[in-house]
Scaffold this motif. Structure first.
Motif, PDB file in Angstrom:
ATOM      1  N   LEU A  25       0.833  -1.204   0.000  1.00  0.00           N
ATOM      2  CA  LEU A  25       0.000   0.000   0.000  1.00  0.00           C
ATOM      3  C   LEU A  25       0.867   1.253   0.000  1.00  0.00           C
ATOM      4  CD1 LEU A  25      -3.147  -0.458   2.275  1.00  0.00           C
ATOM      5  CD2 LEU A  25      -3.031  -0.108  -0.179  1.00  0.00           C
ATOM      6  N   ALA A  50      -7.552   3.151  -4.573  1.00  0.00           N
ATOM      7  CA  ALA A  50      -8.726   2.281  -4.692  1.00  0.00           C
ATOM      8  C   ALA A  50      -8.991   1.933  -6.156  1.00  0.00           C
ATOM      9  CB  ALA A  50      -9.946   2.960  -4.077  1.00  0.00           C
ATOM     10  N   HIS A  55     -11.544  -0.919  -7.199  1.00  0.00           N
ATOM     11  CA  HIS A  55     -12.734  -0.523  -6.440  1.00  0.00           C
ATOM     12  C   HIS A  55     -13.462   0.619  -7.138  1.00  0.00           C
ATOM     13  CE1 HIS A  55     -11.958  -2.901  -2.821  1.00  0.00           C
ATOM     14  NE2 HIS A  55     -10.676  -2.625  -2.997  1.00  0.00           N
ATOM     15  N   LEU A  64     -10.236  -0.139   3.703  1.00  0.00           N
ATOM     16  CA  LEU A  64      -9.174   0.250   2.770  1.00  0.00           C
ATOM     17  C   LEU A  64      -8.747   1.689   3.016  1.00  0.00           C
ATOM     18  CD1 LEU A  64      -7.304  -0.231   0.362  1.00  0.00           C
ATOM     19  CD2 LEU A  64      -9.228   0.400  -1.135  1.00  0.00           C
ATOM     20  N   GLN A  67      -6.605   1.707   6.041  1.00  0.00           N
ATOM     21  CA  GLN A  67      -5.301   1.093   5.776  1.00  0.00           C
ATOM     22  C   GLN A  67      -4.379   2.052   5.023  1.00  0.00           C
ATOM     23  OE1 GLN A  67      -6.483  -2.467   3.690  1.00  0.00           O
ATOM     24  NE2 GLN A  67      -6.314  -3.732   5.530  1.00  0.00           N
TER      25      GLN A  67
END
Length: 107
Positions: A25, A50, A55, A64, A67
């Protein structure tokens, strides 16, 4: 008025999971920031990350979002990791504008 002894006790809210920093990430945040010209508001960065993960940016999972935020913030707080990824806050701590220095990690 209800008798206090008759009030049912509600279970406590479940404790939130500890969010761990994910190096993948961090790399995605770095890539997103570079693609956005080196700095952007964290909401835009989260949307970009995303999108790369497939997403719908109108419905980004809360987990998410958390995170991504934790990955950036904890990496930024660690001097060695901050230098490695090039993360910085252009307007200082507490700002939601994130930035990346190009001399960080090689892509």
């Amino acid at each position: 008025m209800q008798n206090p002894l008759e009030i049912a006790h509600e279970p406590a809210a479940p404790a939130r999971k500890t969010v761990k920093v994910k190096p993948t990430l961090c790399k995605r945040v770095r890539e997103a920031l570079l693609s956005l010209g080196g700095e952007a508001h964290r909401t835009i960065v989260i949307e970009q990350v995303a999108r790369t993960l497939g997403h719908d940016v109108r419905q980004i999972p809360e987990e998410l979002q958390l995170q991504v935020i934790v990955s950036f913030e904890q990496t930024w707080r660690d001097e060695h990791k901050r230098a490695a990824y090039g993360f910085h806050l252009p307007f200082g701590e507490g700002s939601h504008r994130w930035g990346v220095r190009r001399d960080g990690l090689a892509a």
